[in-house]
Every structure is written in structure tokens, then in C-alpha cells.
Design a protein around this motif. Structure first.
Motif, PDB file in Angstrom:
ATOM      1  N   MET A  35      45.942  31.138  18.199  1.00 48.84           N
ATOM      2  CA  MET A  35      45.317  32.402  18.631  1.00 48.84           C
ATOM      3  C   MET A  35      45.266  32.414  20.162  1.00 48.84           C
ATOM      4  O   MET A  35      44.787  31.479  20.777  1.00 48.84           O
ATOM      5  CB  MET A  35      43.900  32.506  18.057  1.00 48.84           C
ATOM      6  N   GLN A  36      45.754  33.494  20.715  1.00 50.57           N
ATOM      7  CA  GLN A  36      45.896  33.570  22.162  1.00 50.57           C
ATOM      8  C   GLN A  36      45.215  34.854  22.650  1.00 50.57           C
ATOM      9  O   GLN A  36      45.458  35.928  22.104  1.00 50.57           O
ATOM     10  CB  GLN A  36      47.386  33.617  22.478  1.00 50.57           C
ATOM     11  N   VAL A  37      44.369  34.716  23.661  1.00 48.90           N
ATOM     12  CA  VAL A  37      43.631  35.863  24.184  1.00 48.90           C
ATOM     13  C   VAL A  37      44.077  36.132  25.613  1.00 48.90           C
ATOM     14  O   VAL A  37      44.018  35.238  26.463  1.00 48.90           O
ATOM     15  CB  VAL A  37      42.107  35.591  24.174  1.00 48.90           C
ATOM     16  N   THR A  38      44.542  37.354  25.886  1.00 46.51           N
ATOM     17  CA  THR A  38      44.962  37.713  27.244  1.00 46.51           C
ATOM     18  C   THR A  38      43.979  38.733  27.812  1.00 46.51           C
ATOM     19  O   THR A  38      43.707  39.758  27.192  1.00 46.51           O
ATOM     20  CB  THR A  38      46.374  38.315  27.239  1.00 46.51           C
ATOM     21  N   ILE A  39      43.476  38.425  28.981  1.00 47.97           N
ATOM     22  CA  ILE A  39      42.507  39.311  29.638  1.00 47.97           C
ATOM     23  C   ILE A  39      43.274  40.348  30.451  1.00 47.97           C
ATOM     24  O   ILE A  39      44.015  39.993  31.382  1.00 47.97           O
ATOM     25  CB  ILE A  39      41.590  38.504  30.593  1.00 47.97           C
ATOM     26  N   LEU A  40      43.099  41.622  30.137  1.00 46.85           N
ATOM     27  CA  LEU A  40      43.763  42.686  30.904  1.00 46.85           C
ATOM     28  C   LEU A  40      42.825  43.268  31.965  1.00 46.85           C
ATOM     29  O   LEU A  40      43.299  43.880  32.922  1.00 46.85           O
ATOM     30  CB  LEU A  40      44.254  43.784  29.966  1.00 46.85           C
ATOM     31  N   LEU A  88      48.225  36.455  17.389  1.00 44.82           N
ATOM     32  CA  LEU A  88      48.244  35.387  16.388  1.00 44.82           C
ATOM     33  C   LEU A  88      49.619  35.462  15.744  1.00 44.82           C
ATOM     34  O   LEU A  88      49.942  36.436  15.061  1.00 44.82           O
ATOM     35  CB  LEU A  88      47.133  35.610  15.356  1.00 44.82           C
ATOM     36  N   ASP A  89      50.444  34.453  16.010  1.00 43.67           N
ATOM     37  CA  ASP A  89      51.849  34.482  15.596  1.00 43.67           C
ATOM     38  C   ASP A  89      52.464  35.781  16.135  1.00 43.67           C
ATOM     39  O   ASP A  89      52.413  36.030  17.319  1.00 43.67           O
ATOM     40  CB  ASP A  89      51.979  34.330  14.084  1.00 43.67           C
ATOM     41  N   ASN A  90      53.008  36.619  15.267  1.00 40.55           N
ATOM     42  CA  ASN A  90      53.631  37.846  15.770  1.00 40.55           C
ATOM     43  C   ASN A  90      52.727  39.063  15.667  1.00 40.55           C
ATOM     44  O   ASN A  90      53.172  40.195  15.816  1.00 40.55           O
ATOM     45  CB  ASN A  90      54.950  38.113  15.016  1.00 40.55           C
ATOM     46  N   GLN A  91      51.440  38.837  15.417  1.00 38.34           N
ATOM     47  CA  GLN A  91      50.495  39.950  15.332  1.00 38.34           C
ATOM     48  C   GLN A  91      49.793  40.159  16.673  1.00 38.34           C
ATOM     49  O   GLN A  91      49.456  39.191  17.349  1.00 38.34           O
ATOM     50  CB  GLN A  91      49.437  39.681  14.263  1.00 38.34           C
ATOM     51  N   VAL A  92      49.588  41.424  17.034  1.00 32.67           N
ATOM     52  CA  VAL A  92      48.902  41.748  18.287  1.00 32.67           C
ATOM     53  C   VAL A  92      47.733  42.672  17.976  1.00 32.67           C
ATOM     54  O   VAL A  92      47.907  43.701  17.309  1.00 32.67           O
ATOM     55  CB  VAL A  92      49.836  42.484  19.273  1.00 32.67           C
ATOM     56  N   LEU A 149      44.104  36.301   9.085  1.00 28.93           N
ATOM     57  CA  LEU A 149      42.787  36.291   9.741  1.00 28.93           C
ATOM     58  C   LEU A 149      41.862  37.367   9.206  1.00 28.93           C
ATOM     59  O   LEU A 149      42.281  38.282   8.483  1.00 28.93           O
ATOM     60  CB  LEU A 149      42.934  36.420  11.261  1.00 28.93           C
ATOM     61  N   GLU A 150      40.597  37.194   9.581  1.00 25.77           N
ATOM     62  CA  GLU A 150      39.578  38.201   9.295  1.00 25.77           C
ATOM     63  C   GLU A 150      38.987  38.655  10.625  1.00 25.77           C
ATOM     64  O   GLU A 150      38.907  37.859  11.567  1.00 25.77           O
ATOM     65  CB  GLU A 150      38.441  37.590   8.470  1.00 25.77           C
ATOM     66  N   VAL A 151      38.558  39.903  10.674  1.00 22.74           N
ATOM     67  CA  VAL A 151      37.834  40.377  11.853  1.00 22.74           C
ATOM     68  C   VAL A 151      36.472  40.884  11.388  1.00 22.74           C
ATOM     69  O   VAL A 151      36.381  41.704  10.468  1.00 22.74           O
ATOM     70  CB  VAL A 151      38.602  41.479  12.607  1.00 22.74           C
ATOM     71  N   TRP A 152      35.436  40.374  12.046  1.00 22.22           N
ATOM     72  CA  TRP A 152      34.049  40.702  11.692  1.00 22.22           C
ATOM     73  C   TRP A 152      33.374  41.456  12.838  1.00 22.22           C
ATOM     74  O   TRP A 152      33.665  41.205  14.004  1.00 22.22           O
ATOM     75  CB  TRP A 152      33.249  39.423  11.427  1.00 22.22           C
ATOM     76  N   LEU A 162      34.612  39.449  16.016  1.00 23.59           N
ATOM     77  CA  LEU A 162      34.851  38.037  15.731  1.00 23.59           C
ATOM     78  C   LEU A 162      36.171  37.907  14.986  1.00 23.59           C
ATOM     79  O   LEU A 162      36.329  38.438  13.883  1.00 23.59           O
ATOM     80  CB  LEU A 162      33.702  37.489  14.868  1.00 23.59           C
ATOM     81  N   PHE A 163      37.113  37.241  15.609  1.00 20.49           N
ATOM     82  CA  PHE A 163      38.428  37.004  14.996  1.00 20.49           C
ATOM     83  C   PHE A 163      38.406  35.601  14.409  1.00 20.49           C
ATOM     84  O   PHE A 163      38.309  34.618  15.142  1.00 20.49           O
ATOM     85  CB  PHE A 163      39.542  37.104  16.052  1.00 20.49           C
ATOM     86  N   ARG A 164      38.515  35.522  13.099  1.00 20.62           N
ATOM     87  CA  ARG A 164      38.416  34.232  12.438  1.00 20.62           C
ATOM     88  C   ARG A 164      39.716  33.971  11.684  1.00 20.62           C
ATOM     89  O   ARG A 164      40.036  34.656  10.707  1.00 20.62           O
ATOM     90  CB  ARG A 164      37.215  34.241  11.488  1.00 20.62           C
ATOM     91  N   GLU A 165      40.464  33.020  12.191  1.00 16.24           N
ATOM     92  CA  GLU A 165      41.731  32.644  11.558  1.00 16.24           C
ATOM     93  C   GLU A 165      41.449  32.032  10.192  1.00 16.24           C
ATOM     94  O   GLU A 165      40.462  31.300  10.036  1.00 16.24           O
ATOM     95  CB  GLU A 165      42.417  31.617  12.463  1.00 16.24           C
ATOM     96  N   LYS A 166      42.291  32.334   9.215  1.00 16.53           N
ATOM     97  CA  LYS A 166      42.138  31.695   7.910  1.00 16.53           C
ATOM     98  C   LYS A 166      42.805  30.316   7.951  1.00 16.53           C
ATOM     99  O   LYS A 166      43.694  30.072   8.778  1.00 16.53           O
ATOM    100  CB  LYS A 166      42.798  32.546   6.827  1.00 16.53           C
TER     101      LYS A 166
END
Lengths: 301, 301
Positions: A1-6, A26-30, A131-134, A148-152
Motif C-alpha cells: 500500500m502506497q500513499v502519495t501526498i498531493l 494497492l497493486d494496480n488499484q488507485v 481491501l476494505e475501506v472504513w 481507514l484503508f485495511r488491506e485483506k
């Protein structure tokens, strides 16, 4: 999981700081979180690929978090995007977007789906195989939700040499990755532990902006690998933080410490601060592994 | 009269080109024309002072010309601006602004006055002691008005040495500046021509974006010192210009030539062009005194 600050500004684009927006990959998901004015330009500037984004998560309906959406959505239309886009937010976004696009004569080439969330409870609002987003209930001047991004947990990794050694048929591999043992033709059982390696531990990222110091956040973000928490002010402006329902860097660090997170990112800085040295120093006194969410930086959860 | 280019893109912020916005300054007055996304940031970047702006002139309600307004207006509110602001535009802007600000919970500290103009006729819609602003009917996919800034003739300049020589009383000076002769106590008449110098010639600036080639524009902008005319395409994409109701650089130059303007500025470039060399070359073949409206450049009318 990669977070880029814009962007990491609050209020105005002072001192060259762009407005709030982040990309989570996350992988190929944005996924996009918030979309302040100029987010499009930030994506170009940092050579990010955001066209694959299918979900945008908006924390609240203040301009510094949403005024970039109109240009972003319009331009995806110019590019003849066909993939639908889901917009998660507290109520009101649909009227803002639909009214604006109607007045500007924009007919998008793709479908928008508005998902209104209840910012007063923590609930899973999006899920896919990875993943799940809460929602994370925050305390601000309008309904506001952190994300909250929670990888499975990923499947176990099969050891390639074992495929060779036991001549494992292709159709058994998914089951082995899911934890099954291997039964050989003559009946012998090879335990899964011999065939596979543990998958990497699932990561979690929590985004908390905008909010006053809010104890219930601690429980929701407990143990995440990476926590972004707004730090609009330093403790020298604690009274102002309380009135405007924002946090100080020390308060962000207090949340990080009590939640036992891996790393803290500070952002959403008020224009009154020409630099963020004091924010960082203040936070590190309480929580050592704190950093500034600098524009353009990439953090790996 | 000074024109500052804040952006020159059409469609998207490609190749680092910001969206359309300009500032027109006359003495201590500041006027804004169009306000694409990121205009606030452009004002900071080029160290412009736009807070004194009391009038914004919006050509039409397409996003690339108005999406920067929301952030601009909100931030003037954060600064506790008290001076009212007039917004001139074809119909629809009020609903866009008021709906957006309501949903975002913005209560401005200053009054907005929306002035809807009829984009189908050329009429004076704003006047003060120093200038007039006229609509310029354009031909685009929605009601679109260009803007003609026409400076009024300034008072004549009194020659300081004549005040001394004839001991001219202070209360007679405004009359002399307005063209009156001086009657001396003993009855002799000193003609105004001896007392004053001609004022500088009044300047005019015309802004034409967005528009297909539209002959009636020629009459309205006849003889202006500076003409900004959109040149979204080059003649290689003439068919596309016609379909989208934009102009080519050659068409912009044709307007400039037939209107006998002093200088032509080209802008609103499509993202398909990585540079604008061809636009410039194409225009100069028809109208020599043509230039690119480069971001950050200042043109004096």
C-alpha cells in the motif's frame, strides 16, 4: 500500500502548499482521498497516473477538500473515460457536483455513483478482494469522516521449488495458497506449512482530516501502520484549534501514541505557519516516528 | 492599462499551462477576467495583488473559465474582505456560486452582486470615472461574451510652470484640466493650449475567448491597442475548430488584421499542442504584431 501526498494545506494555498489530496495505491488499484483545488495539476506535476481511479473518498464538504473535483471529473470526461466512478462522502456532494456540471453544460462520458456515508459511525463502506475501506468518525464543524484503508490478508505464497518437487497440478495451486495441504497420488499428505510461506502482513492506512482532538478515533485507528492526522496548528494556538475544530501537532501525536500506530504523518497546515518545523518538533516529543506529509512524498504502509 | 496573463490553457492543464484567467490593472484598479481552476495559485506564484479586485468578468460558464472562482471567493472570505464584489457573466453563475457555497457552509464576509449580461449584443455594462467595460458577442457552444476595456480620455495635464507664471488659483485647476481657458484678473485670456498638454491617448483592450471565427467581432474591437483572441487550434485542425466552436491562430490573426488592432495575443491552446510555435508562425503570416499570451507575462496597452 502506497500513499502519495498531493497537497497538505488548509484554508488557502499559502507558502506554495497545495490543497489536500492523496492517492492510495494497492497493486494496480488507485484510490483518491479528498480533492482540493489544483489536484489535477498536482497529479501532472508528480507524474502520477490517476485515471485508473474508480473510487474517491471525500472527508467532508469544505472547499479546500472538494473544489478540485469539478475539474478532475470534467477532464476525465474529455478523455472519454468509460469506467464508472464512485464518490464516497457525507451527504451533499451529489447536489454540488450535479448542479455545477449541469450549469457548465458538462455531460460526462461515464457514470457517477454517489455513496453517502454516515460520518457518525465507523463502518465498512467499500470492499473488494484486496481491501476494505472504513469510515472514521471525526469531530469537525460539519459531518466529517476519516478513511481507514485495511488491506485483506493475501493468499499464502507457494514455494516454486515445491511445485517442481511434488509435480503439483495447476488446479490445486489456489487451494494450497488458501491453506490446504497437498494429498499426493499415493495418499501421503504434505502439510501446507512445507509448501508455502506466510504472506506479507496486511497493511492499514488511516486518514484523519479535519478534526478536533477526538478520543474515539484512537480505537478505530488502533495499530495501523501509517496514520495521517491533521495538525492545522501547534499548541501555541490551542485555543484557535478548539474554536475551529482542528488539531494541534501535539494532539495528533497523542492520538498516534495511544493508538500505537507505526508511523504518523502530519498535514493540513494553517497558512499562518511559513514552515512546519515546530509542528514536527512538537509531535516528536510525544511520538518519535512522526513526519511531515510533504507534497510529492510517497509513504509505503 | 496593464494586462497580466495568469493562464492560457483550454480543456485541461496540460504541458504545465494553467487555465484561463487574466488581471487588468488601471492605476490602482484591478479587474479579473475569467477564473479557471488554480487562479488563486497563479496569483501567488506571480506575486500579483488581486485583493483590490471589485469586478470579475466571466466570459462563459465552462469549467475551464470558472472553476477557480469558488476557492478565490472563499479565500477572500477567510481574509475578512469587506468590499463588495461584482460578478459579470452570462446567466447561470449565481446558481453555481450560491449552491456551491451553501453546500460547503461558506458564509462570505462581503456582498456578491451578480450582473447577468446579454452576450448577444455589445453594450456597456460597467463604467467608472476611468473606464468602460463592454460586452463582445462571441460565437461558442453556450452564451459567451468577450470583454472590451475602454479607458476614458483623461483630463489634460496642466503644465506646472504655468501655475507659477500666472499664479493660477487652486480652484481653477480642475476647469483648466477639463479644457477651459484662464481669465486673468485684468481680463486677459490665456488659451488652454498654452496651459496644458494633451493627455495620453486612451487605451483599449479586448478579450475574446471562447469563440469560433466570428466576423461581427471585428467591428466591436476595431482599433483597440491590444486584442487577446483565442487560438485553440492551428489551421491543421480547422475542422475540429469549427465543430467545437473555437478559432485557429490564423483566424485570430484575420480578426486582428481586419480590425486594425495594435497588437494580438494568442491563447487558450488545446492540450494536443506541446508547444505554440506553429500558432505563432501561422498568425504572424497574417498579422505581424502577434504574440503568445504566455503565463506570467505583462502586456501594457
Amino acid at each position: 500500500m502506497q500513499v502519495t501526498i498531493l497537497g497538505n494545506a488548509s484554508g488557502g494555498p499559502f507558502h506554495g502548499r497545495p490543497y489536500s489530496a492523496q492517492l492510495v495505491q494497492l497493486d494496480n488499484q488507485v484510490f483518491m482521498i479528498d480533492c482540493g483545488e489544483g489536484t489535477q495539476m498536482q497529479i501532472f506535476k508528480h507524474r502520477m497516473k490517476a485515471d485508473a481511479c474508480r473510487q474517491i473518498f471525500i472527508s467532508h464538504l469544505h472547499g479546500d477538500h472538494i473544489f478540485g473535483l469539478l475539474g478532475m471529473l470534467t477532464n476525465w470526461g474529455h478523455k472519454k473515460r468509460s469506467e464508472p466512478l464512485q464518490l464516497f462522502s457525507p451527504p451533499g456532494l451529489q447536489e454540488f457536483i450535479e448542479t455545477s456540471l449541469r450549469i457548465c453544460g458538462v455531460r460526462l462520458s461515464y457514470a457517477l455513483e454517489f455513496v453517502e456515508v454516515d460520518a457518525s459511525v465507523s463502518a465498512c463502506v467499500f470492499e473488494n478482494p484486496k481491501l476494505e475501506v472504513w469510515t472514521i468518525p471525526l469531530r469537525h464543524r460539519c459531518p466529517t469522516s476519516g478513511w481507514l484503508f485495511r488491506e485483506k490478508t493475501r493468499p499464502r505464497t507457494i514455494r516454486p521449488e515445491k511445485i517442481e518437487e511434488y509435480q503439483i497440478p495447476y488446479d490445486l495451486i489456489p487451494g494450497i495458497k488458501a491453506g490446504q495441504d497437498l494429498v499426493l497420488p499415493h495418499g501421503a499428505i504434505i502439510p501446507n506449512a512445507e509448501l508455502t510461506l506466510d504472506p506479507p502482513a496486511p497493511k492499514a492506512y488511516a486518514y484523519c482530516s479535519d478534526t478536533a482532538f477526538h478520543e474515539p478515533v484512537i480505537e478505530v485507528v488502533k495499530g495501523v501502520d501509517l496514520l495521517y492526522h491533521e495538525a492545522t496548528f501547534t499548541n501555541g494556538h490551542l485555543a484557535e484549534a478548539e474554536i475551529s475544530m482542528h488539531s494541534t501537532a501535539a494532539q495528533a501525536a497523542e492520538i498516534a501514541k495511544r493508538a500505537g500506530v507505526g508511523r504518523l504523518l502530519l498535514g493540513h497546515f494553517s497558512g499562518r505557519y511559513t514552515d512546519t518545523d515546530l509542528h514536527l518538533a512538537e509531535a516528536r516529543l510525544i511520538f518519535e516516528n512522526a513526519d511531515i506529509a510533504e507534497e510529492g512524498q510517497v509513504f509505503v504502509g
